[in-house]
Scaffold this motif. Structure first.
Motif, mmCIF file in Angstrom:
data_model
loop_
_atom_site.group_PDB
_atom_site.id
_atom_site.type_symbol
_atom_site.label_atom_id
_atom_site.label_comp_id
_atom_site.label_asym_id
_atom_site.label_seq_id
_atom_site.Cartn_x
_atom_site.Cartn_y
_atom_site.Cartn_z
ATOM 1 N N TYR A 144 0.839 -1.191 0.052
ATOM 2 C CA TYR A 144 -0.029 0.143 -0.001
ATOM 3 C C TYR A 144 0.928 1.166 0.018
ATOM 4 N N ASP A 174 -10.074 8.518 1.799
ATOM 5 C CA ASP A 174 -9.258 7.927 0.770
ATOM 6 C C ASP A 174 -10.118 8.265 -0.479
ATOM 7 N N GLY A 175 -9.331 8.562 -1.628
ATOM 8 C CA GLY A 175 -9.604 8.500 -2.952
ATOM 9 C C GLY A 175 -9.125 9.765 -3.858
ATOM 10 N N ALA A 202 -14.788 1.936 -5.891
ATOM 11 C CA ALA A 202 -14.113 2.731 -4.996
ATOM 12 C C ALA A 202 -14.042 1.977 -3.656
ATOM 13 N N ASP A 205 -11.187 -0.129 -4.247
ATOM 14 C CA ASP A 205 -9.854 0.579 -4.838
ATOM 15 C C ASP A 205 -9.368 1.297 -3.427
ATOM 16 N N PHE A 206 -10.440 1.979 -2.643
ATOM 17 C CA PHE A 206 -10.054 2.892 -1.620
ATOM 18 C C PHE A 206 -10.402 2.218 -0.344
ATOM 19 N N TYR A 209 -7.730 0.649 2.092
ATOM 20 C CA TYR A 209 -6.726 1.511 2.727
ATOM 21 C C TYR A 209 -7.118 1.645 4.106
ATOM 22 N N ALA A 260 -14.511 6.340 1.285
ATOM 23 C CA ALA A 260 -13.676 5.868 0.189
ATOM 24 C C ALA A 260 -14.500 6.176 -1.172
ATOM 25 N N TRP A 262 -14.414 7.775 -5.372
ATOM 26 C CA TRP A 262 -13.989 8.536 -6.782
ATOM 27 C C TRP A 262 -14.432 9.753 -6.877
ATOM 28 N N SER A 267 -6.955 14.742 -4.818
ATOM 29 C CA SER A 267 -6.609 13.442 -3.975
ATOM 30 C C SER A 267 -6.492 13.710 -2.399
ATOM 31 N N LYS A 269 -5.560 11.239 0.939
ATOM 32 C CA LYS A 269 -5.250 10.120 1.801
ATOM 33 C C LYS A 269 -4.981 10.569 3.208
#
Length: 355
Positions: A144, A174-175, A202, A205-206, A209, A260, A262, A267, A269
């Motif tokens: 990660y 996150d995303g 999403a 994908d996120f 995390y 999470a 899109w 951006s 995190k």
């Protein structure tokens, strides 16, 4: 004597940098855009590429030209590559649902594997991969980006030392604006936006995390239950998968919230942790803030021992560190996949799912 990740992080504050010989690796797939990071590591002399297995010759050709890679290291299949080379490890940059294929090929040969997050698309896949890794005594690790953030590493150390008391609430955002919107390659988008090949949008994908970080902070404890909601805000762009997800993790004495998406304006995190006496906020890789009842101030970050996956992987392979429950460990990432599968079920069925 083998040391834990936390112990080595603490030692890093006092020890000089350790010199390491570059790892000799094989690469499984190039369709994940994170492979670009590996190529820059290669160009900087941080890793030796013994072989690259990619069935799409047009894709491999683009990498070959862009990074001046020799024809001799390219193969059209992982099986063919492993018949010719013996790497220290194989790094997987293929679709998540094919991670299991990499382990199936590498484990019987005693070759350790590091995949890009998440470990697998389903719990059944994750369990099969773990079975193979343990049977053949290989390391199976997950990479990660957020693992190597100095802010996250120091936040963890401060929480473990009770700087803010007992953890009560964790929030991870996150995303980004969306994979198509930020310019991800078509090769990447083809499977990243597929509900089978990526396991979701999403939420996978996120969402992974936050699940990864919270499992780490909770010392490998899985949540009691998972509740999630998803949205498809841009169905014209992402018709097959969600593009926004909120996941709530219910622990016995704490709550975790993973946001999470899109659909962020930029951006992001970051990671917020609230204890019963204070609050820590890892705003980005190099910024950490602490708030107590009477103060709010930035935290001066210490130099971490590990700044990327290659340094860490080398030490694991050479027995200098045991993954334990750290962010890359198999144990942590099996729980991550369990959380994600429960979250998708919760969102579909509209109910809290016990884990």
């Amino acid at each position: 004597m083998k040391k834990s990740f936390l112990t080595l992080i603490a030692l890093a504050f006092f020890l000089p940098a350790i010199s390491r010989q570059p790892l000799k690796v094989g690469v499984a797939g190039l369709s994940h855009d994170h492979a670009l990071g590996l190529m820059h590591q290669y160009k900087n002399g941080k890793v030796i590429l013994l072989g690259i297995a990619e069935a799409d010759t047009a894709l491999s050709g683009r990498y070959k030209r862009r990074f001046q890679l020799p024809d001799s290291i390219f193969y059209t299949s992982l099986v063919a590559m492993l018949q010719k080379i013996r790497p220290d490890a194989v790094l997987a940059y293929n679709p998540v649902y094919q991670h299991i294929d990499v382990v199936e090929a590498c484990a019987p040969k005693g070759i350790s594997v590091m995949v890009e997050k998440p470990l697998a698309t389903t719990v059944a896949q994750a369990n099969r991969m773990a079975e193979l890794a343990r049977k053949h005594h290989i390391h199976l690790l997950t990479n990660y980006e957020t693992t190597w953030y100095p802010s996250n590493q120091q936040l963890y150390t401060m929480v473990q030392s009770k700087t803010i008391g007992d953890v009560r609430r964790m929030v991870v955002h996150d995303g980004h604006e969306g994979p198509k919107e930020i310019g991800c390659s078509n090769d990447f988008l083809q499977w990243l936006t597929d509900p089978v090949k990526n396991g979701g949008g999403a939420i996978t994908d996120f969402g992974c995390y936050g699940a990864n970080l919270m499992t780490w902070l909770m010392n490998g404890q899985a949540p009691v239950a998972v509740t999630a909601i998803t949205h498809q805000i841009k169905p014209n762009i992402y018709p097959k998968v969600d593009d926004d997800a909120t996941i709530v993790l219910d622990y016995s004495n704490a709550t975790g919230v993973i946001e999470a998406s899109w659909n962020w304006p930029f951006s992001i995190k970051d990671w917020e942790v609230f204890g019963n006496t204070g609050y820590l906020h890892a705003l980005n890789p190099n910024t950490l803030h602490q708030r107590l009842k009477s103060s709010y101030e930035p935290v001066t970050l210490q130099q971490p021992l590990y700044t990327d996956n290659l340094q860490y992987l080398s030490d694991v392979l050479h027995g200098k560190i045991k993954p334990g429950n750290d962010l890359s460990s198999l144990e942590n990432n099996i729980i991550v996949v369990r959380i994600l599968e429960a979250a998708k079920r919760s969102a579909k069925e509209g109910r809290r799912v016990p884990l």
